[in-house]
Design a protein around this motif. Structure first.
Motif, short mmCIF file in Angstrom:
data_model
loop_
_atom_site.label_atom_id
_atom_site.label_comp_id
_atom_site.label_asym_id
_atom_site.label_seq_id
_atom_site.Cartn_x
_atom_site.Cartn_y
_atom_site.Cartn_z
N ALA A 683 30.98 25.66 -7.59
CA ALA A 683 30.73 26.46 -6.38
C ALA A 683 30.99 25.63 -5.13
O ALA A 683 31.53 26.12 -4.13
CB ALA A 683 29.30 26.98 -6.38
N LEU A 684 30.63 24.33 -5.18
CA LEU A 684 30.86 23.46 -4.03
C LEU A 684 32.35 23.27 -3.79
O LEU A 684 32.82 23.25 -2.65
CB LEU A 684 30.19 22.10 -4.25
N ASN A 685 33.11 23.15 -4.88
CA ASN A 685 34.57 23.01 -4.74
C ASN A 685 35.17 24.26 -4.10
O ASN A 685 36.08 24.17 -3.28
CB ASN A 685 35.21 22.77 -6.11
N LYS A 686 34.65 25.43 -4.48
CA LYS A 686 35.15 26.68 -3.92
C LYS A 686 34.84 26.76 -2.42
O LYS A 686 35.68 27.20 -1.62
CB LYS A 686 34.53 27.87 -4.64
N HIS A 687 33.63 26.32 -2.04
CA HIS A 687 33.27 26.31 -0.62
C HIS A 687 34.24 25.44 0.17
O HIS A 687 34.70 25.81 1.26
CB HIS A 687 31.84 25.78 -0.42
#
Length: 891
Positions: A683-687
């Motif tokens: 999820a952090l990578n997507k952000h």
């Protein structure tokens, strides 16, 4: 030849390429090309009869520029460009370009239209033409040290628009075919961008002029332009054919004639590449000279340091040069405009055109401050000795006071180390300090003016110390002292270090881009900054260790007129940190000492809410739940609004799904490298992928509206730079503005003085990614045993060295620390294991020191008396009668 080999091996050589470089691929010379154009157009009936005889006459006399001017009047420009495109298709493989590819040169500037150079540089290199947009990317391309660039000054075979086309007049690319076209290129914003682009190249690289012959109009025009606007601060070379006359060359360019025919060029380049390979393989970091700050730069740095308090002004360039000039003016009765121009040209490596322009601006400042008065001769000015000396005494008094406070502070840091700084040692130490500040200032200035550069950090303290100090123990003490100062300067050191760093940044800034400081408020007001989580979290958490300086920097930024944003996806990271904080607290709720130990192991990477709670003054009376609820979602939005940060959603329709997939993959690969294959929350990578694309989308939308595209991601550390460097040609400029560089930038651009230099300095020193690295095991043990404010004695250093020399203890301690970082809030036993091993390590150091305690105690008393005596002498020296400080006034 060896100088050329060295420049290529060090990747500081750029080739300035002419048509002779392309002959090996079967392409025509400029004379052959124009002859072909005239003959073909004439045969096809495309040239008006009234012009044909004159065109042929000019061609026979080899008056090529005049011939092209007339040809453009006699026929259709598009017909010429279509013939050019066909004529410039390679007829054979070029061994010259094969040899150039092996050299791995920094980049190429060319007046050729063909694509041969782009082909050898590859798809990730910068392919730049003479458009306003592409010229502005030259500083960024130079800063991307691992990426090549090609700058086509005269355009590309696809640039079909005429110079009067609306897109061209706005700054679009076009082919330079004639003197008239050349004049158009030098007009307006494009002309300024061209000057800055070539100025940037000359500041950073040696130039190898290759493929031009005597009398070539292209090189004649190029030398004329460069001589007027720039100097060649680095040694450069013009390669010509033996036996032929050479053109008049600007200063610092050497003529060489290594072969008789251009057909021999490939053999010469192959020979060169063999020597370069040997040079590259034999070059080691220790053999490359560093930190050799030129005498004129050191003098300028010290002069700026004295006058840094008076730099609040909108004409930053003029005031900076004025400050450097003041010591020079004290020894002169009169000055001339020509002398000021020469001084500026020498200091900044400028040509006479720019130097004269800036000299007028500096003289205007000198007159306004009544430091000089005009004489009857309009070119001569009398120096006002009274005003100059008053200004100098006031500035040097402030400088001496801060220098004395700094000296007392570092003497205290050295008190237990056994080293007393005598005058000779202190002079050497100051030279090292100035060299490091110049390197640091250069790194920060590179980010401002080039958009990219080396990571902002203190470069190789060990290397520069070794150049100035003898003796293993003295070097060790000096290295440790410098690291302590730059990691966290003491109160007495702040003003002096601030002056040096600010001066170094200003000096490097005006050297890298003399024009930038002319547009201060207007430029900053157009910046749009999107805050990363590592900026948002300490900004939001009031009790966080870094809150004060982050909040101060954001307040300065807001006051300057820049816009601040946080996208909702990044705010999700903030909420994620809050959830992790609860998990950590659930494990350590009954033992805050363990919680503090966990924070010290994590360093700057510790959870911000946990860090804040440990620092909270009301912690003994405030429950954890109440503390965490004070940072509810609604409170976070309130705090953002208080600091002037706008929360912003990224509309789904603004997201390019194909680009998003590519960027997401690149981000995941980079985090995989950093975490050594360990998984990171996807999820952090997507952000981050959304944020990356949002930055570029906003830049595009700003340009479409006719605004500046200064839209940046403000961060202390990010993988974005590496993602950008995978395809720099695609993105143009990197997305991230490092926090350290922004702090320097905003500090130097403000027209009001800051009341808290401590916050400015903290933002510069602590806002870089090195500061956010995890503390090592030895550093943690050292801090626990001896604190982190002083230099260790030889006995203390040796005790640590002996304890860790076997390697087993450090391995066990590192392993235990890594387990804490991986499993701390799920497995408290890992922290107990770490604590147990750390205790045994500390005890071993104590045991080693116990044998030397008596000797240490005697030495400490002796050195304490010497330090007190030295401090007293310094304080007395600072009390020399000087005029009282005049109250500072604002313009």
């Amino acid at each position: 030849m060896q100088d050329i080999v060295r420049a290529i091996a060090n990747r500081t050589c750029v080739i300035f390429a002419g048509a002779g470089l392309s002959r090996n691929a079967g392409l025509p010379s400029w004379l052959e090309l124009i002859t072909h154009l005239v003959q073909t157009l004439s045969q096809n009936g495309k040239i008006a009869e009234a012009y044909l005889a004159t065109i042929n006459l000019l061609l026979n006399d080899k008056r090529l520029p005049e011939c092209m001017d007339l040809l453009l009047m006699a026929t259709n420009r598009k017909d010429i460009l279509l013939l050019l495109r066909e004529a410039l298709k390679p007829k054979s493989n070029s061994t010259v370009h094969d040899a150039l590819k092996k050299l791995q040169l920094r980049g190429y500037i060319t007046t050729n239209y063909d694509r041969l150079l782009e082909d050898i540089c590859g798809s990730t290199s910068y392919h730049l033409t003479n458009s306003l947009e592409k010229l502005s990317l030259i500083p960024t391309a130079l800063g991307s040290h691992d990426v090549q660039f090609v700058l086509k000054l005269h355009g590309d075979i696809d640039d079909m628009s005429p110079p009067d086309h609306s897109e061209v007049t706005k700054g679009g690319p076009f082919i330079i075919l004639s003197k008239t076209d050349y004049t158009v290129m030098l007009q307006g914003d494009r002309g300024i961008a061209l000057k800055l682009a070539l100025f940037s190249v000359l500041q950073n690289a040696s130039i190898l002029f290759l493929g031009y012959t005597y009398g070539d109009p292209d090189i004649t025009l190029a030398f004329d332009f460069l001589s007027k606007n720039c100097q060649f601060p680095r040694q450069s070379w013009f390669v010509g054919l033996s036996g032929q006359p050479m053109p008049a060359l600007p200063s610092n360019i050497t003529a060489i004639q290594p072969f008789a025919e251009w057909s021999q060029l490939s053999d010469w380049l192959i020979s060169l590449s063999t020597q370069v390979e040997v040079g590259r393989s034999s070059t080691t970091p220790s053999s490359v000279p560093h930190y050799a700050v030129p005498a004129k730069d050191r003098q300028a740095l010290l002069a700026l340091g004295e006058f840094i308090n008076g730099l609040e002004t909108e004409d930053l360039f003029a005031k900076t040069i004025l400050s450097i000039l003041v010591p020079e003016l004290r020894s002169r009765a009169t000055i001339t405009e020509a002398w000021v121009s020469q001084f500026i040209a020498s200091l900044l490596d400028l040509g006479p055109v720019w130097a004269d322009t800036f000299a007028q601006a500096v003289l205007k400042e000198l007159l306004e401050f009544k430091l000089v008065t005009p004489e009857d001769d309009p070119q001569v000015f009398r120096v006002n000795a009274i005003h100059i000396n008053q200004l100098y005494r006031k500035a040097s008094t402030e400088w001496d006071e801060e220098r004395t406070a700094f000296t007392c502070s570092i003497t205290q840091r050295l008190m237990k180390s056994g080293l007393i700084l005598n005058a000779d040692l202190f002079l050497k130490f100051e030279q090292v300090l100035q060299s490091l500040c110049m390197e640091y200032g250069h790194s920060m200035a590179e980010w401002i003016h080039r958009g990219i550069g080396e990571e902002i950090r203190l470069l190789d303290i060990q290397g520069v110390v070794a150049q100035h100090f003898e003796g293993e123990e003295t070097r060790r003490q000096m290295e440790e002292l410098l690291r302590l100062i730059f990691e966290k300067p003491a109160e007495g050191e702040i003003s002096y270090i601030y002056r040096l760093l600010s001066s170094a940044f200003l000096l490097n800034s005006v050297k890298l881009d003399p024009t930038a400081s002319k547009f201060i408020h207007e430029g900053i007001a157009q910046y749009h900054l999107y805050l990363d989580a590592n900026v948002l979290l300490p900004l939001i958490v009031r009790e966080h260790s870094n809150h004060d300086w982050v909040a101060s920097l954001i307040a300065m930024t807001k006051k300057s007129g820049a816009s601040l944003y946080a996208i909702e996806d990044i705010l999700e990271e903030v909420r994620g940190h809050r959830k992790v904080a609860q998990d950590i607290y659930d494990v350590y709720r009954n033992d805050l000492e363990d919680l503090s130990l966990y924070r010290s192991i994590s360093g700057q990477r510790s959870n911000c809410f946990v860090d804040g709670y440990i620092n909270c003054p009301q912690r003994k009376t405030q429950k954890w739940g109440d503390y965490l609820r004070s940072y509810s979602d609604s409170k976070i939005y309130e705090l953002l609004a208080k600091h002037g940060v706008v929360a912003e959603k990224v509309p789904a329709e603004n997201l390019d799904l194909i680009a998003y997939a590519d960027v997401l993959q690149a981000i995941e690969e980079e985090w995989g490298k950093r975490l050594h294959g360990a998984m990171r929350n996807r999820a952090l990578n997507k952000h981050e992928a959304k944020q990356f694309l949002h930055i570029y989308g906003q830049r595009k939308r700003q340009l479409e509206k006719g605004y500046s595209d200064d839209v940046w991601f403000l961060s202390s550390e990010t993988v974005f730079e590496r993602v950008f460097l995978k395809a720099p040609q695609k993105w143009g400029r990197p997305p991230t503005f490092p926090l350290s560089a922004w702090a320097s930038f905003i500090d130097s651009r403000m027209v009001f003085q800051h009341s808290k230099r401590k916050h400015v300095l903290s933002a510069i020193l602590q806002g870089n990614s090195i500061a956010y690295s995890l503390p090592g095991s030895i550093a943690l043990v050292r801090k626990k045993l001896f604190g982190s404010t002083r230099v260790l004695s030889k006995a203390e250093h040796d005790a640590l060295k002996v304890t860790f020399s076997g390697g087993q203890l450090i391995k066990r301690l590192d392993k235990a620390r890594n387990e804490v970082l991986k499993r701390s809030h799920r497995d408290p036993e890992s922290l107990k294991e770490y604590f147990s091993i750390q205790e045994s390590v500390e005890q071993e150091v104590r045991d080693d020191l116990n044998e030397k305690l008596e000797a240490l105690s005697k030495n400490e008393n002796m050195y304490k008396q010497k330090v007190e005596q030295l401090t007293k002498q310094l304080v007395e020296a600072a009390k020399v009668k000087r005029p009282k400080k005049a109250k500072k006034t604002r313009k």
